[in-house]
Design a protein around this motif. Structure first.
Motif, PDB file in Angstrom:
ATOM      1  N   ALA A  82       0.812  -1.200   0.000  1.00  0.00           N
ATOM      2  CA  ALA A  82       0.000   0.000   0.000  1.00  0.00           C
ATOM      3  C   ALA A  82       0.850   1.256   0.000  1.00  0.00           C
ATOM      4  CB  ALA A  82      -0.889  -0.010   1.234  1.00  0.00           C
ATOM      5  N   ILE A  83       0.254   2.294  -0.533  1.00  0.00           N
ATOM      6  CA  ILE A  83       0.834   3.625  -0.469  1.00  0.00           C
ATOM      7  C   ILE A  83      -0.138   4.440   0.370  1.00  0.00           C
ATOM      8  CG2 ILE A  83       1.510   5.664  -1.775  1.00  0.00           C
ATOM      9  CD1 ILE A  83       1.885   3.754  -4.173  1.00  0.00           C
ATOM     10  N   ILE A  84       0.308   4.929   1.510  1.00  0.00           N
ATOM     11  CA  ILE A  84      -0.563   5.674   2.401  1.00  0.00           C
ATOM     12  C   ILE A  84      -0.285   7.160   2.209  1.00  0.00           C
ATOM     13  CG2 ILE A  84      -1.261   6.048   4.789  1.00  0.00           C
ATOM     14  CD1 ILE A  84      -0.188   3.159   5.274  1.00  0.00           C
ATOM     15  N   CYS A  85      -1.343   7.920   1.989  1.00  0.00           N
ATOM     16  CA  CYS A  85      -1.202   9.332   1.648  1.00  0.00           C
ATOM     17  C   CYS A  85      -1.981  10.210   2.610  1.00  0.00           C
ATOM     18  CB  CYS A  85      -1.757   9.597   0.249  1.00  0.00           C
ATOM     19  SG  CYS A  85      -1.087   8.535  -1.006  1.00  0.00           S
ATOM     20  N   GLU A  86      -1.566  11.481   2.669  1.00  0.00           N
ATOM     21  CA  GLU A  86      -2.344  12.463   3.408  1.00  0.00           C
ATOM     22  C   GLU A  86      -3.702  12.585   2.746  1.00  0.00           C
ATOM     23  OE1 GLU A  86      -0.089  16.090   3.429  1.00  0.00           O
ATOM     24  OE2 GLU A  86       1.394  15.286   4.833  1.00  0.00           O
ATOM     25  N   GLU A  87      -4.721  12.844   3.544  1.00  0.00           N
ATOM     26  CA  GLU A  87      -6.069  12.946   2.986  1.00  0.00           C
ATOM     27  C   GLU A  87      -6.253  14.242   2.205  1.00  0.00           C
ATOM     28  OE1 GLU A  87     -10.635  12.236   4.299  1.00  0.00           O
ATOM     29  OE2 GLU A  87      -9.317  13.140   5.770  1.00  0.00           O
ATOM     30  N   LYS A  88      -5.640  15.324   2.660  1.00  0.00           N
ATOM     31  CA  LYS A  88      -5.803  16.616   2.012  1.00  0.00           C
ATOM     32  C   LYS A  88      -4.938  16.691   0.758  1.00  0.00           C
ATOM     33  CE  LYS A  88      -5.650  21.556   2.753  1.00  0.00           C
ATOM     34  NZ  LYS A  88      -5.138  22.637   3.550  1.00  0.00           N
ATOM     35  N   ALA A  89      -5.557  17.019  -0.367  1.00  0.00           N
ATOM     36  CA  ALA A  89      -4.840  17.150  -1.629  1.00  0.00           C
ATOM     37  C   ALA A  89      -4.020  18.433  -1.640  1.00  0.00           C
ATOM     38  CB  ALA A  89      -5.830  17.157  -2.793  1.00  0.00           C
ATOM     39  N   ALA A  90      -2.956  18.402  -2.406  1.00  0.00           N
ATOM     40  CA  ALA A  90      -2.110  19.571  -2.613  1.00  0.00           C
ATOM     41  C   ALA A  90      -2.100  19.879  -4.113  1.00  0.00           C
ATOM     42  CB  ALA A  90      -0.691  19.289  -2.121  1.00  0.00           C
ATOM     43  N   PRO A  91      -1.872  21.135  -4.476  1.00  0.00           N
ATOM     44  CA  PRO A  91      -1.833  21.455  -5.905  1.00  0.00           C
ATOM     45  C   PRO A  91      -0.650  20.779  -6.595  1.00  0.00           C
ATOM     46  CG  PRO A  91      -1.514  23.437  -4.552  1.00  0.00           C
ATOM     47  CD  PRO A  91      -1.672  22.285  -3.627  1.00  0.00           C
ATOM     48  N   ALA A  92      -0.870  20.312  -7.802  1.00  0.00           N
ATOM     49  CA  ALA A  92       0.177  19.728  -8.631  1.00  0.00           C
ATOM     50  C   ALA A  92      -0.159  20.050 -10.081  1.00  0.00           C
ATOM     51  CB  ALA A  92       0.280  18.227  -8.406  1.00  0.00           C
ATOM     52  N   ILE A  93       0.836  20.092 -10.926  1.00  0.00           N
ATOM     53  CA  ILE A  93       0.632  20.504 -12.319  1.00  0.00           C
ATOM     54  C   ILE A  93       0.779  19.342 -13.285  1.00  0.00           C
ATOM     55  CG2 ILE A  93       1.591  21.949 -14.174  1.00  0.00           C
ATOM     56  CD1 ILE A  93       2.307  23.998 -11.971  1.00  0.00           C
ATOM     57  N   CYS A  94       1.742  18.482 -13.026  1.00  0.00           N
ATOM     58  CA  CYS A  94       2.087  17.428 -13.977  1.00  0.00           C
ATOM     59  C   CYS A  94       2.035  16.063 -13.309  1.00  0.00           C
ATOM     60  CB  CYS A  94       3.494  17.695 -14.530  1.00  0.00           C
ATOM     61  SG  CYS A  94       4.083  16.414 -15.646  1.00  0.00           S
ATOM     62  N   GLY A  95       1.329  15.144 -13.937  1.00  0.00           N
ATOM     63  CA  GLY A  95       1.274  13.770 -13.457  1.00  0.00           C
ATOM     64  C   GLY A  95       2.118  12.870 -14.342  1.00  0.00           C
ATOM     65  N   ILE A  96       2.965  12.085 -13.727  1.00  0.00           N
ATOM     66  CA  ILE A  96       3.760  11.094 -14.456  1.00  0.00           C
ATOM     67  C   ILE A  96       2.944   9.805 -14.449  1.00  0.00           C
ATOM     68  CG2 ILE A  96       5.953   9.869 -14.618  1.00  0.00           C
ATOM     69  CD1 ILE A  96       6.116  12.987 -14.940  1.00  0.00           C
ATOM     70  N   ARG A  97       2.256   9.582 -15.545  1.00  0.00           N
ATOM     71  CA  ARG A  97       1.346   8.436 -15.629  1.00  0.00           C
ATOM     72  C   ARG A  97       2.113   7.125 -15.765  1.00  0.00           C
ATOM     73  NH1 ARG A  97      -4.206   8.386 -17.157  1.00  0.00           N
ATOM     74  NH2 ARG A  97      -4.856   6.230 -17.386  1.00  0.00           N
ATOM     75  N   ALA A  98       3.199   7.152 -16.543  1.00  0.00           N
ATOM     76  CA  ALA A  98       3.995   5.941 -16.749  1.00  0.00           C
ATOM     77  C   ALA A  98       5.413   6.340 -17.122  1.00  0.00           C
ATOM     78  CB  ALA A  98       3.388   5.084 -17.858  1.00  0.00           C
ATOM     79  N   ILE A  99       6.348   5.529 -16.695  1.00  0.00           N
ATOM     80  CA  ILE A  99       7.748   5.713 -17.086  1.00  0.00           C
ATOM     81  C   ILE A  99       8.347   4.324 -17.213  1.00  0.00           C
ATOM     82  CG2 ILE A  99       8.525   6.043 -14.701  1.00  0.00           C
ATOM     83  CD1 ILE A  99      10.562   8.114 -15.902  1.00  0.00           C
ATOM     84  N   TRP A 100       9.081   4.123 -18.294  1.00  0.00           N
ATOM     85  CA  TRP A 100       9.629   2.810 -18.590  1.00  0.00           C
ATOM     86  C   TRP A 100      10.980   2.969 -19.264  1.00  0.00           C
ATOM     87  CZ3 TRP A 100      10.623   0.955 -23.557  1.00  0.00           C
ATOM     88  CH2 TRP A 100      10.970  -0.402 -23.641  1.00  0.00           C
ATOM     89  N   VAL A 101      11.922   2.145 -18.890  1.00  0.00           N
ATOM     90  CA  VAL A 101      13.247   2.098 -19.513  1.00  0.00           C
ATOM     91  C   VAL A 101      13.543   0.635 -19.824  1.00  0.00           C
ATOM     92  CG1 VAL A 101      15.719   2.537 -19.174  1.00  0.00           C
ATOM     93  CG2 VAL A 101      14.045   4.165 -18.287  1.00  0.00           C
ATOM     94  N   THR A 102      14.117   0.381 -21.001  1.00  0.00           N
ATOM     95  CA  THR A 102      14.437  -1.000 -21.368  1.00  0.00           C
ATOM     96  C   THR A 102      15.353  -1.613 -20.303  1.00  0.00           C
ATOM     97  OG1 THR A 102      16.330  -0.311 -22.696  1.00  0.00           O
ATOM     98  CG2 THR A 102      14.237  -0.607 -23.860  1.00  0.00           C
ATOM     99  N   PRO A 103      15.178  -2.890 -20.018  1.00  0.00           N
ATOM    100  CA  PRO A 103      15.996  -3.528 -18.970  1.00  0.00           C
ATOM    101  C   PRO A 103      17.503  -3.335 -19.164  1.00  0.00           C
ATOM    102  CG  PRO A 103      14.183  -4.971 -19.575  1.00  0.00           C
ATOM    103  CD  PRO A 103      14.145  -3.805 -20.533  1.00  0.00           C
ATOM    104  N   SER A 104      17.968  -3.383 -20.397  1.00  0.00           N
ATOM    105  CA  SER A 104      19.415  -3.248 -20.638  1.00  0.00           C
ATOM    106  C   SER A 104      19.921  -1.819 -20.432  1.00  0.00           C
ATOM    107  CB  SER A 104      19.762  -3.714 -22.059  1.00  0.00           C
ATOM    108  OG  SER A 104      19.095  -2.901 -23.010  1.00  0.00           O
TER     109      SER A 104
END
Length: 165
Positions: A82-104
């Motif tokens: 689990a990831i436990i978070c504060e209940e109150k949201a904070a402002p943010a501009i950019c969401g990193i939806r996915a990031i992937w790098v080849t295994p090598s």
């Protein structure tokens, strides 16, 4: 939505998908103690309500130590927990939806270079601070990357909206 590619030797070595967001939640580190046998222990009794959205579970919990938290859990077969978070949201501009790098190509700084590129170019004429980006609920490897890149275990996470076709 913006897609960033890292090209090496005429091949895609990494990919990052970023999207505009309005709010995110700060992770609360060390509220859940993960033992070496994989079991999870909690310090106090919990009352919870769980909502499931595909592979993401949102769970609101109340504890004696923390009055109210959000609970994001990634179910990817590795039981990253689990990831436990504060209940109150904070402002943010950019969401990193996915990031992937080849295994090598992992452990070569490619993911950090992609994140740097996002911070420099996501908003025209403005470089984002690390506190203005948030990560979709990460796997254990993603947690390590986000912690390393932001320099804190209390980085921001958000729940991505469903993809539009």
């Amino acid at each position: 939505m913006q897609v960033y590619l890292f090209i090496s030797s005429q091949r895609v070595a990494g990919c990052l998908v970023a999207e505009p967001i309005e709010e995110a939640f700060k992770i609360i580190p060390c509220l859940v103690d993960r033992r070496s046998d994989g079991a999870t222990t909690k310090d106090s009794k919990l009352n919870s309500t769980t909502l499931r959205f595909g592979e993401i579970i949102l769970q609101k919990e109340t504890t004696k130590k923390v009055p109210s938290v959000n609970f994001l859990e990634v179910l990817d077969g590795n039981n990253n927990g689990a990831i436990i978070c504060e209940e109150k949201a904070a402002p943010a501009i950019c969401g990193i939806r996915a990031i992937w790098v080849t295994p090598s190509n992992r452990r070569k700084g490619i993911a950090s270079q992609l994140l740097d590129a996002v911070r420099r170019s996501f908003c025209v004429g403005f470089t984002l601070q690390q506190s203005q980006i948030a990560f979709s609920p990460p796997t254990s490897v993603g947690k390590a990357l986000a912690s390393s890149y932001t320099g804190t275990t209390s980085f921001m996470v958000y729940k991505p909206n469903a993809m539009h076709s």
